[in-house]
Design a protein around this motif. Structure first.
Motif, PDB file in Angstrom:
ATOM      1  N   UNK A   1       0.819  -1.181   0.000  1.00  0.00           N
ATOM      2  CA  UNK A   1       0.000   0.000   0.000  1.00  0.00           C
ATOM      3  C   UNK A   1       0.868   1.253   0.000  1.00  0.00           C
ATOM      4  N   UNK A   2       1.998   1.202   0.700  1.00  0.00           N
ATOM      5  CA  UNK A   2       2.893   2.356   0.683  1.00  0.00           C
ATOM      6  C   UNK A   2       3.479   2.571  -0.704  1.00  0.00           C
ATOM      7  N   UNK A   3       3.726   1.480  -1.418  1.00  0.00           N
ATOM      8  CA  UNK A   3       4.250   1.596  -2.775  1.00  0.00           C
ATOM      9  C   UNK A   3       3.244   2.332  -3.664  1.00  0.00           C
ATOM     10  N   UNK A   4       1.973   2.028  -3.474  1.00  0.00           N
ATOM     11  CA  UNK A   4       0.921   2.697  -4.239  1.00  0.00           C
ATOM     12  C   UNK A   4       0.843   4.181  -3.863  1.00  0.00           C
TER      13      UNK A   4
ATOM     14  N   UNK B   1      -1.527   6.734   2.387  1.00  0.00           N
ATOM     15  CA  UNK B   1      -0.468   6.716   3.394  1.00  0.00           C
ATOM     16  C   UNK B   1      -1.052   6.547   4.791  1.00  0.00           C
ATOM     17  N   UNK B   2      -2.102   7.301   5.106  1.00  0.00           N
ATOM     18  CA  UNK B   2      -2.675   7.210   6.447  1.00  0.00           C
ATOM     19  C   UNK B   2      -3.404   5.878   6.664  1.00  0.00           C
ATOM     20  N   UNK B   3      -3.973   5.320   5.620  1.00  0.00           N
ATOM     21  CA  UNK B   3      -4.569   3.980   5.736  1.00  0.00           C
ATOM     22  C   UNK B   3      -3.484   2.949   6.014  1.00  0.00           C
TER      23      UNK B   3
ATOM     24  N   UNK C   1      -3.280   0.606   9.331  1.00  0.00           N
ATOM     25  CA  UNK C   1      -3.206  -0.860   9.257  1.00  0.00           C
ATOM     26  C   UNK C   1      -1.956  -1.387   9.948  1.00  0.00           C
ATOM     27  N   UNK C   2      -0.839  -0.668   9.799  1.00  0.00           N
ATOM     28  CA  UNK C   2       0.388  -1.075  10.482  1.00  0.00           C
ATOM     29  C   UNK C   2       0.191  -1.089  11.995  1.00  0.00           C
ATOM     30  N   UNK C   3      -0.436  -0.041  12.521  1.00  0.00           N
ATOM     31  CA  UNK C   3      -0.642   0.028  13.969  1.00  0.00           C
ATOM     32  C   UNK C   3      -1.597  -1.057  14.457  1.00  0.00           C
TER      33      UNK C   3
END
Length: 61
Positions: free
Chosen positions: A1-4, A35-37, A41-43
């Motif tokens: 998702x960060x890549x996107x 980015x915030x999504x 999700x990471x947290x």
């Protein structure tokens, strides 16, 4: 998702440099949302991993 998110950010920056400010801003806005999504999700997965690790540790002991 960060890549996107990074892809949308780069495309938005290129579009803004070429003079397409409206659509460039939209791409940058999408990048911010992605980015915030990804951070959320990471947290969530970090907390779930920590809780699952404690459950496994208690089951083994």
């Amino acid at each position: 998702m960060l890549k996107l998110a990074i892809t949308f950010l780069v495309i938005g920056a290129v579009l803004a440099l070429l003079g397409f400010g409206g659509i460039g801003g939209a791409f940058i806005g999408i990048a911010k949302v992605l980015f915030f999504i990804a951070i959320a999700l990471f947290l969530v997965f970090l907390v779930l991993g920590l809780l699952a690790g404690k459950g496994i540790k208690n089951a083994v002991d």
